[in-house]
Scaffold this active site. Sequence first.
Site, PDB file in Angstrom:
ATOM      1  N   SER A  22       0.862  -1.166   0.000  1.00  0.00           N
ATOM      2  CA  SER A  22       0.000   0.000   0.000  1.00  0.00           C
ATOM      3  C   SER A  22       0.915   1.238   0.000  1.00  0.00           C
ATOM      4  O   SER A  22       2.125   1.101  -0.082  1.00  0.00           O
ATOM      5  CB  SER A  22      -0.856  -0.124   1.254  1.00  0.00           C
ATOM      6  OG  SER A  22      -1.547   1.035   1.476  1.00  0.00           O
ATOM      7  N   LEU A  23       0.358   2.420   0.078  1.00  0.00           N
ATOM      8  CA  LEU A  23       1.189   3.629   0.067  1.00  0.00           C
ATOM      9  C   LEU A  23       0.976   4.430   1.323  1.00  0.00           C
ATOM     10  O   LEU A  23      -0.139   4.539   1.826  1.00  0.00           O
ATOM     11  CB  LEU A  23       0.824   4.516  -1.127  1.00  0.00           C
ATOM     12  CG  LEU A  23       1.214   4.041  -2.520  1.00  0.00           C
ATOM     13  CD1 LEU A  23       0.542   4.902  -3.572  1.00  0.00           C
ATOM     14  CD2 LEU A  23       2.725   4.087  -2.688  1.00  0.00           C
ATOM     15  N   GLU A  54       2.257  10.594 -10.601  1.00  0.00           N
ATOM     16  CA  GLU A  54       1.126   9.981 -11.307  1.00  0.00           C
ATOM     17  C   GLU A  54      -0.143  10.360 -10.563  1.00  0.00           C
ATOM     18  O   GLU A  54      -0.092  10.603  -9.356  1.00  0.00           O
ATOM     19  CB  GLU A  54       1.271   8.445 -11.296  1.00  0.00           C
ATOM     20  CG  GLU A  54       2.512   7.950 -11.994  1.00  0.00           C
ATOM     21  CD  GLU A  54       2.829   6.485 -11.667  1.00  0.00           C
ATOM     22  OE1 GLU A  54       1.936   5.742 -11.215  1.00  0.00           O
ATOM     23  OE2 GLU A  54       3.986   6.101 -11.869  1.00  0.00           O
ATOM     24  N   LYS A  56      -3.415   9.575  -8.574  1.00  0.00           N
ATOM     25  CA  LYS A  56      -3.847   8.428  -7.780  1.00  0.00           C
ATOM     26  C   LYS A  56      -5.293   8.129  -8.156  1.00  0.00           C
ATOM     27  O   LYS A  56      -6.200   8.903  -7.838  1.00  0.00           O
ATOM     28  CB  LYS A  56      -3.716   8.741  -6.292  1.00  0.00           C
ATOM     29  CG  LYS A  56      -3.974   7.535  -5.418  1.00  0.00           C
ATOM     30  CD  LYS A  56      -3.581   7.835  -3.985  1.00  0.00           C
ATOM     31  CE  LYS A  56      -3.599   6.612  -3.116  1.00  0.00           C
ATOM     32  NZ  LYS A  56      -4.904   5.967  -3.032  1.00  0.00           N
ATOM     33  N   ASP A  58      -8.818   6.400  -8.037  1.00  0.00           N
ATOM     34  CA  ASP A  58      -9.621   5.804  -6.975  1.00  0.00           C
ATOM     35  C   ASP A  58     -10.374   4.596  -7.524  1.00  0.00           C
ATOM     36  O   ASP A  58     -11.516   4.700  -7.960  1.00  0.00           O
ATOM     37  CB  ASP A  58     -10.590   6.847  -6.434  1.00  0.00           C
ATOM     38  CG  ASP A  58     -11.153   6.436  -5.091  1.00  0.00           C
ATOM     39  OD1 ASP A  58     -10.517   5.624  -4.402  1.00  0.00           O
ATOM     40  OD2 ASP A  58     -12.232   6.926  -4.741  1.00  0.00           O
ATOM     41  N   ARG A  77      -6.242  -7.423  -5.372  1.00  0.00           N
ATOM     42  CA  ARG A  77      -5.186  -7.150  -4.405  1.00  0.00           C
ATOM     43  C   ARG A  77      -5.385  -7.963  -3.124  1.00  0.00           C
ATOM     44  O   ARG A  77      -4.442  -8.441  -2.539  1.00  0.00           O
ATOM     45  CB  ARG A  77      -5.172  -5.656  -4.055  1.00  0.00           C
ATOM     46  CG  ARG A  77      -4.188  -5.315  -2.986  1.00  0.00           C
ATOM     47  CD  ARG A  77      -4.162  -3.825  -2.689  1.00  0.00           C
ATOM     48  NE  ARG A  77      -3.073  -3.529  -1.783  1.00  0.00           N
ATOM     49  CZ  ARG A  77      -3.129  -3.639  -0.474  1.00  0.00           C
ATOM     50  NH1 ARG A  77      -4.251  -4.022   0.105  1.00  0.00           N
ATOM     51  NH2 ARG A  77      -2.093  -3.373   0.290  1.00  0.00           N
ATOM     52  N   GLU A 114      -4.628  -0.025 -11.712  1.00  0.00           N
ATOM     53  CA  GLU A 114      -5.849   0.308 -10.997  1.00  0.00           C
ATOM     54  C   GLU A 114      -7.045   0.084 -11.912  1.00  0.00           C
ATOM     55  O   GLU A 114      -7.148   0.736 -12.964  1.00  0.00           O
ATOM     56  CB  GLU A 114      -5.777   1.775 -10.550  1.00  0.00           C
ATOM     57  CG  GLU A 114      -6.696   2.133  -9.425  1.00  0.00           C
ATOM     58  CD  GLU A 114      -6.206   1.632  -8.056  1.00  0.00           C
ATOM     59  OE1 GLU A 114      -5.166   0.942  -7.989  1.00  0.00           O
ATOM     60  OE2 GLU A 114      -6.884   1.928  -7.064  1.00  0.00           O
ATOM     61  N   TYR A 166       0.348   0.791 -13.912  1.00  0.00           N
ATOM     62  CA  TYR A 166       1.394   1.650 -13.352  1.00  0.00           C
ATOM     63  C   TYR A 166       2.635   0.931 -12.824  1.00  0.00           C
ATOM     64  O   TYR A 166       3.590   1.568 -12.433  1.00  0.00           O
ATOM     65  CB  TYR A 166       0.837   2.599 -12.285  1.00  0.00           C
ATOM     66  CG  TYR A 166      -0.026   1.960 -11.201  1.00  0.00           C
ATOM     67  CD1 TYR A 166       0.523   1.095 -10.273  1.00  0.00           C
ATOM     68  CD2 TYR A 166      -1.386   2.252 -11.110  1.00  0.00           C
ATOM     69  CE1 TYR A 166      -0.263   0.525  -9.281  1.00  0.00           C
ATOM     70  CE2 TYR A 166      -2.181   1.688 -10.120  1.00  0.00           C
ATOM     71  CZ  TYR A 166      -1.610   0.831  -9.212  1.00  0.00           C
ATOM     72  OH  TYR A 166      -2.385   0.273  -8.238  1.00  0.00           O
ATOM     73  N   LYS A 256      -2.367  13.332  -0.722  1.00  0.00           N
ATOM     74  CA  LYS A 256      -3.816  13.246  -0.893  1.00  0.00           C
ATOM     75  C   LYS A 256      -4.480  14.624  -0.938  1.00  0.00           C
ATOM     76  O   LYS A 256      -4.073  15.534  -0.234  1.00  0.00           O
ATOM     77  CB  LYS A 256      -4.429  12.447   0.273  1.00  0.00           C
ATOM     78  CG  LYS A 256      -3.901  11.035   0.425  1.00  0.00           C
ATOM     79  CD  LYS A 256      -4.455  10.072  -0.599  1.00  0.00           C
ATOM     80  CE  LYS A 256      -5.902   9.732  -0.357  1.00  0.00           C
ATOM     81  NZ  LYS A 256      -6.082   8.646   0.605  1.00  0.00           N
ATOM     82  N   CYS A 350     -18.843  -0.854  32.009  1.00  0.00           N
ATOM     83  CA  CYS A 350     -19.026  -1.371  30.656  1.00  0.00           C
ATOM     84  C   CYS A 350     -20.518  -1.395  30.309  1.00  0.00           C
ATOM     85  O   CYS A 350     -21.323  -1.926  31.082  1.00  0.00           O
ATOM     86  CB  CYS A 350     -18.454  -2.779  30.543  1.00  0.00           C
ATOM     87  SG  CYS A 350     -18.773  -3.537  28.943  1.00  0.00           S
ATOM     88  N   CYS A 353     -21.494  -5.378  30.079  1.00  0.00           N
ATOM     89  CA  CYS A 353     -21.435  -6.355  31.165  1.00  0.00           C
ATOM     90  C   CYS A 353     -21.406  -5.676  32.533  1.00  0.00           C
ATOM     91  O   CYS A 353     -21.343  -6.339  33.562  1.00  0.00           O
ATOM     92  CB  CYS A 353     -20.226  -7.275  31.011  1.00  0.00           C
ATOM     93  SG  CYS A 353     -18.665  -6.428  31.303  1.00  0.00           S
ATOM     94  N   CYS A 368     -12.652  -2.548  28.860  1.00  0.00           N
ATOM     95  CA  CYS A 368     -13.353  -3.511  29.688  1.00  0.00           C
ATOM     96  C   CYS A 368     -12.402  -4.696  29.800  1.00  0.00           C
ATOM     97  O   CYS A 368     -11.922  -5.201  28.798  1.00  0.00           O
ATOM     98  CB  CYS A 368     -14.661  -3.944  29.023  1.00  0.00           C
ATOM     99  SG  CYS A 368     -15.457  -5.276  29.923  1.00  0.00           S
ATOM    100  N   CYS A 373     -16.953 -10.725  29.063  1.00  0.00           N
ATOM    101  CA  CYS A 373     -17.865  -9.680  28.563  1.00  0.00           C
ATOM    102  C   CYS A 373     -18.416 -10.103  27.199  1.00  0.00           C
ATOM    103  O   CYS A 373     -17.661 -10.491  26.307  1.00  0.00           O
ATOM    104  CB  CYS A 373     -17.112  -8.354  28.436  1.00  0.00           C
ATOM    105  SG  CYS A 373     -18.087  -7.075  27.610  1.00  0.00           S
TER     106      CYS A 373
HETATM  107  S1  IVH Z   1       1.694   2.430  -6.748  1.00  0.00           S
HETATM  108  C1  IVH Z   1       4.351  -0.235  -4.219  1.00  0.00           C
HETATM  109  N1  IVH Z   1       0.433   4.093  -8.383  1.00  0.00           N
HETATM  110  O1  IVH Z   1      -3.411   3.462  -4.322  1.00  0.00           O
HETATM  111  C2  IVH Z   1       3.503   0.583  -5.120  1.00  0.00           C
HETATM  112  N2  IVH Z   1      -0.845   3.035  -6.682  1.00  0.00           N
HETATM  113  O2  IVH Z   1      -3.137   3.881  -1.444  1.00  0.00           O
HETATM  114  C3  IVH Z   1       2.104   0.792  -4.626  1.00  0.00           C
HETATM  115  N3  IVH Z   1      -3.231   3.603  -6.687  1.00  0.00           N
HETATM  116  O3  IVH Z   1      -2.995   0.086  -3.443  1.00  0.00           O
HETATM  117  C4  IVH Z   1       1.097   1.249  -5.587  1.00  0.00           C
HETATM  118  N4  IVH Z   1      -3.172   4.961  -8.425  1.00  0.00           N
HETATM  119  O4  IVH Z   1      -4.532   0.646  -5.436  1.00  0.00           O
HETATM  120  C5  IVH Z   1       0.317   3.260  -7.326  1.00  0.00           C
HETATM  121  N5  IVH Z   1      -0.539   5.559  -9.904  1.00  0.00           N
HETATM  122  C6  IVH Z   1      -0.662   4.732  -8.856  1.00  0.00           C
HETATM  123  C7  IVH Z   1      -1.903   4.507  -8.221  1.00  0.00           C
HETATM  124  C8  IVH Z   1      -1.938   3.643  -7.112  1.00  0.00           C
HETATM  125  C9  IVH Z   1      -3.946   4.400  -7.501  1.00  0.00           C
HETATM  126  C10 IVH Z   1      -3.788   2.862  -5.533  1.00  0.00           C
HETATM  127  C11 IVH Z   1      -3.364   1.417  -5.428  1.00  0.00           C
HETATM  128  C12 IVH Z   1      -2.707   1.310  -4.074  1.00  0.00           C
HETATM  129  C13 IVH Z   1      -3.321   2.457  -3.347  1.00  0.00           C
HETATM  130  C14 IVH Z   1      -2.485   2.888  -2.159  1.00  0.00           C
END
Ligand code: IVH
Length: 494
Positions: A22-23, A54, A56, A58, A77, A114, A166, A256, A350, A353, A368, A373
């Site tokens: 993940s990032l 790049e 991101k 969604d 994933r 993605e 990507y 973000k 609690c 309980c 608790c 419980c």
């Molecule tokens: S790189 C180790 N590139 O964002 C590299 N991720 O918050 C990890 N995502 O799980 C991913 N656009 O599903 C990468 N240009 C992009 C992306 C991207 C969307 C998503 C991807 C990742 C999530 C992490």
Amino acid sequence: QRVGDQPASQFTSVKHNIPLYSLENAFNSEELAKWETRWQRQLKAIPEFTYVCELKIDGSAIALTYENGILVRGATRGDGITGEEITQNIKTIRTIPLKLNIDHPPSRVEVRGEAFLPLDVFEGINQERTKLGEALFANPRNAAAGTLRQLDSKIVAQRKLNLFAYTLHIDDGANEDIKYQWDSLELLQEMGFLVNPNRKLCQSLAEVEAYFEEWDIGRKNLPYMTDGVVVKLNDYQLQQKLGFTQKFPRWAIALKYPAEEAPTIVKEIIVNVGRTGAVTPMAVMQPVQLAGTTVQRATLHNGDRVAELDIRIGDTVIIRKAGEIIPEVVQVLTELRPSGTVPYKMPTNCPECNSILVRPQNEAVTRCVNSSCPAILRGSIIHWASRNAVDIRGLGERIAILLIENNLVQSVADLYSLTVEQIANLDRMGTKSAENLVRAIAESKNQTYDRILFGLGIRYVGRVNANILASNFPSIEDLSQASFESIEAIYGIG
Ligand code: IVH
């Protein structure tokens, strides 16, 4: 070639050859700058470098495997370690080549990208669902993830999923020819993938931030949803030197766009007791639309936070939701407070309980500590049965509550002596569903040891650590004998 004839009855789990990380997120320039300092400090000297920016997207990450240039597998994933095999569905995405468009394909290639639904397609699907009286998808990401996991690939084909590629991994050493992320993106495009055209090579964080600002405006006109910018070190050698933490690459970060916020009114303040006994105060509010979903509960985290906010029933509050994180209350508009309100006091006992709650010194969490419980038992059973633990289909919150209320289970272990008759007698259960549940419980005995370890819900043993422990100690007996030093010596734990 793209649509299979038989709907699948279920998906099979597949272990990823290379985990899908993940990032890490950054929400402002300071956090971004900290990240740069951090990765630079890890190296002996600051090298020459460039960043690839790049958008991101969604959507939902997927992994594609090509052998000798032919698409052999597509997987979700999942939790990054194991996902679900969805090859048949992946094939319906027209921008995914079934055969790589290059002359001498390497023996094995992994492509990540993605999967997403264009916004107009997403809206069209929801309009269609409104007509049919079906539940609506909350946002394009959920719609994309739901579509990927459709058992009937004909339905997937109608949905016009798309994919931006990507990441490119080449197995047989040919990787040495590609030294930069930028070149990977170009090669992916040559191979026949759709690569997002709005990428940029940046020389500094100032340029990264300019790109981020530019796309904060530009993204409003894009036909798909973007929630940030992904910044990656371009040079693969640097990427390799920096490596990964347990969750993230150290060489990349997601910057973000700010989370969505909305005002609403607090109707009630309740506390929720989790499976670890942790007591979390929650605000119950007038429902409000936020980031595509209807929100009516928000976390207040802990007693300190409640005191700091001085939140009261009747208050107008600002709530915020970022990504998949539970919505939280960020501000109380005290100037709008009606008269006659009183400060909220955290309960001393609690709610489930009635035993006295404890708050260890130096900890923010109130707990608790009554091991019998019902709230803790309920949470433990739900966790044990969950998808990443021993995965007992059909055992969710409703059944867990019924089993506890009817005194059929006092611990997770009791699940394994339940009979069909006992379950069939429960509210809204019948012989058929009771048989299915008993079978699912019996099958869970065959789950791998790392899942069982995770399912036990030991503090600090999440999915990643359970995996690491299971691969270092071949049996639960070995693990129970393990010394502090032998655990400390494991790479990834420390
Ligand atoms: S790189 C180790 N590139 O964002 C590299 N991720 O918050 C990890 N995502 O799980 C991913 N656009 O599903 C990468 N240009 C992009 C992306 C991207 C969307 C998503 C991807 C990742 C999530 C992490």
